[in-house]
Design a protein around this motif. Structure first.
Motif, mmCIF file in Angstrom:
data_model
loop_
_atom_site.group_PDB
_atom_site.id
_atom_site.type_symbol
_atom_site.label_atom_id
_atom_site.label_comp_id
_atom_site.label_asym_id
_atom_site.label_seq_id
_atom_site.Cartn_x
_atom_site.Cartn_y
_atom_site.Cartn_z
ATOM 1 N N TRP A 1 0.886 -1.073 -0.014
ATOM 2 C CA TRP A 1 0.126 -0.058 0.060
ATOM 3 C C TRP A 1 0.944 1.342 0.041
ATOM 4 N N SER A 2 0.506 2.333 -0.768
ATOM 5 C CA SER A 2 1.211 3.544 -0.828
ATOM 6 C C SER A 2 0.381 4.587 -0.577
ATOM 7 N N THR A 3 1.013 5.490 0.483
ATOM 8 C CA THR A 3 0.426 6.780 0.675
ATOM 9 C C THR A 3 0.799 7.702 -0.581
ATOM 10 N N GLY A 4 -0.153 8.437 -1.191
ATOM 11 C CA GLY A 4 0.032 9.293 -2.283
ATOM 12 C C GLY A 4 0.055 10.745 -1.748
ATOM 13 N N LEU A 5 0.764 11.679 -2.330
ATOM 14 C CA LEU A 5 0.941 13.134 -2.091
ATOM 15 C C LEU A 5 0.592 13.826 -3.418
ATOM 16 N N ILE A 6 -0.311 14.849 -3.287
ATOM 17 C CA ILE A 6 -0.566 15.814 -4.558
ATOM 18 C C ILE A 6 -0.061 16.883 -4.306
ATOM 19 N N TYR A 7 0.674 17.321 -5.079
ATOM 20 C CA TYR A 7 1.106 18.818 -4.972
ATOM 21 C C TYR A 7 0.701 19.737 -6.311
ATOM 22 N N ALA A 8 0.229 21.031 -6.128
ATOM 23 C CA ALA A 8 -0.445 21.667 -7.401
ATOM 24 C C ALA A 8 0.090 22.961 -7.236
ATOM 25 N N MET A 9 -0.037 23.597 -8.397
ATOM 26 C CA MET A 9 0.223 25.114 -8.608
ATOM 27 C C MET A 9 -0.894 25.419 -9.569
ATOM 28 N N LEU A 10 -1.100 26.824 -9.326
ATOM 29 C CA LEU A 10 -2.118 27.393 -10.434
ATOM 30 C C LEU A 10 -1.389 28.377 -11.105
ATOM 31 N N ASP A 11 -2.216 28.780 -12.362
ATOM 32 C CA ASP A 11 -1.365 29.702 -13.275
ATOM 33 C C ASP A 11 -1.298 30.976 -12.537
ATOM 34 N N GLU A 12 -1.934 31.740 -11.602
ATOM 35 C CA GLU A 12 -1.617 33.089 -11.226
ATOM 36 C C GLU A 12 -0.517 32.570 -10.015
ATOM 37 N N GLU A 13 -0.236 31.444 -9.482
ATOM 38 C CA GLU A 13 0.860 31.401 -8.687
ATOM 39 C C GLU A 13 2.250 31.293 -9.241
ATOM 40 N N TRP A 14 2.026 30.692 -10.676
ATOM 41 C CA TRP A 14 3.138 30.533 -11.505
ATOM 42 C C TRP A 14 3.579 31.992 -11.824
ATOM 43 N N VAL A 15 2.667 32.970 -12.288
ATOM 44 C CA VAL A 15 2.821 34.379 -12.528
ATOM 45 C C VAL A 15 3.838 34.952 -11.315
ATOM 46 N N ARG A 16 3.620 34.362 -9.992
ATOM 47 C CA ARG A 16 4.470 35.210 -9.191
ATOM 48 C C ARG A 16 5.586 34.475 -8.584
ATOM 49 N N SER A 17 5.859 33.065 -9.385
ATOM 50 C CA SER A 17 6.989 32.223 -9.085
ATOM 51 C C SER A 17 8.242 32.835 -9.473
ATOM 52 N N ALA A 18 9.270 32.380 -8.727
ATOM 53 C CA ALA A 18 10.768 32.875 -9.224
ATOM 54 C C ALA A 18 11.077 32.023 -10.176
ATOM 55 N N TRP A 19 10.486 30.910 -10.584
ATOM 56 C CA TRP A 19 11.045 30.104 -11.586
ATOM 57 C C TRP A 19 10.574 30.680 -12.937
ATOM 58 N N ARG A 20 9.691 31.555 -12.881
ATOM 59 C CA ARG A 20 9.059 32.185 -14.357
ATOM 60 C C ARG A 20 10.217 32.768 -15.082
#
Length: 188
Positions: A169-188
């Motif tokens: 059995w595996s415990t899954g994690l879901i990470y997410a990002m929205l487009d408006e968060e991407w706009v503020r991202s340092a990686w953009r």
């Protein structure tokens, strides 16, 4: 639709379509149990990699939801293949997608996975026009969780013992990002 201009360049990396020349370098890491323990396939043989390179890993653009592009990741300075990444387009209506990444242990801890995954986020948000991109991972894969966190993705879910995965059995994690968060991202 997404039809990237290849290669996709980052500061230290070059992302490009996977070719037959990548089969042997991919075999070096994709045949290792310790490398593939958290991905949905067993260690791959040369024949299996060859088949995927000619088939599902050969797509170079996304024309409709349900498709994915897999890209080889090279070090720009050396031309050495160090891993590969994938961008899934899940839904046009919901403008959603997903990213994934796998790298050779020889480059572990050098920030390459984060840099390549940021390039995928850029393709998904800026070129494909996605609203939301997720990364799904096994809770035991702490290195992958650190990549998602460095990208600015937030953990949205912890699915306790939710999947029977590789005989346990595996415990899954879901990470997410929205487009408006991407706009503020340092990686953009």
């Amino acid at each position: 639709m997404l039809s990237p201009s290849y290669p996709v360049l980052t500061e230290r990396l070059l992302l490009r379509p996977i070719t037959e020349q990548d089969i042997d370098p991919m075999l070096e890491y994709k045949s290792r149990e310790d490398v593939v323990r958290f991905v949905p396939y067993k260690p791959l043989s040369r024949e299996e990699i060859t088949e995927r390179v000619a088939g599902i890993w050969s797509r170079t653009e996304l024309n409709e939801p349900g498709q994915a592009i897999c890209l080889a990741v090279e070090e720009r300075a050396t031309g050495r293949l160090i891993g590969d990444v994938v961008l899934f387009w899940h839904s046009a209506e919901h403008r959603s997608g997903e990213i994934g990444y796998i790298f050779s242990p020889a480059v572990s801890g050098q920030g390459y996975a984060t840099e390549a995954a940021a390039a995928l986020l850029r393709l998904g948000f800026e070129d494909l026009g996605l609203h939301r991109i997720v990364a799904r991972l096994d809770e035991r894969n702490t290195a992958s969780a650190r990549v998602a966190e460095r990208l600015g993705m937030r953990q949205e879910a912890r699915l306790v013992r939710s999947e029977w995965f590789k005989e346990q059995w595996s415990t899954g994690l879901i990470y997410a990002m929205l487009d408006e968060e991407w706009v503020r991202s340092a990686w953009r």
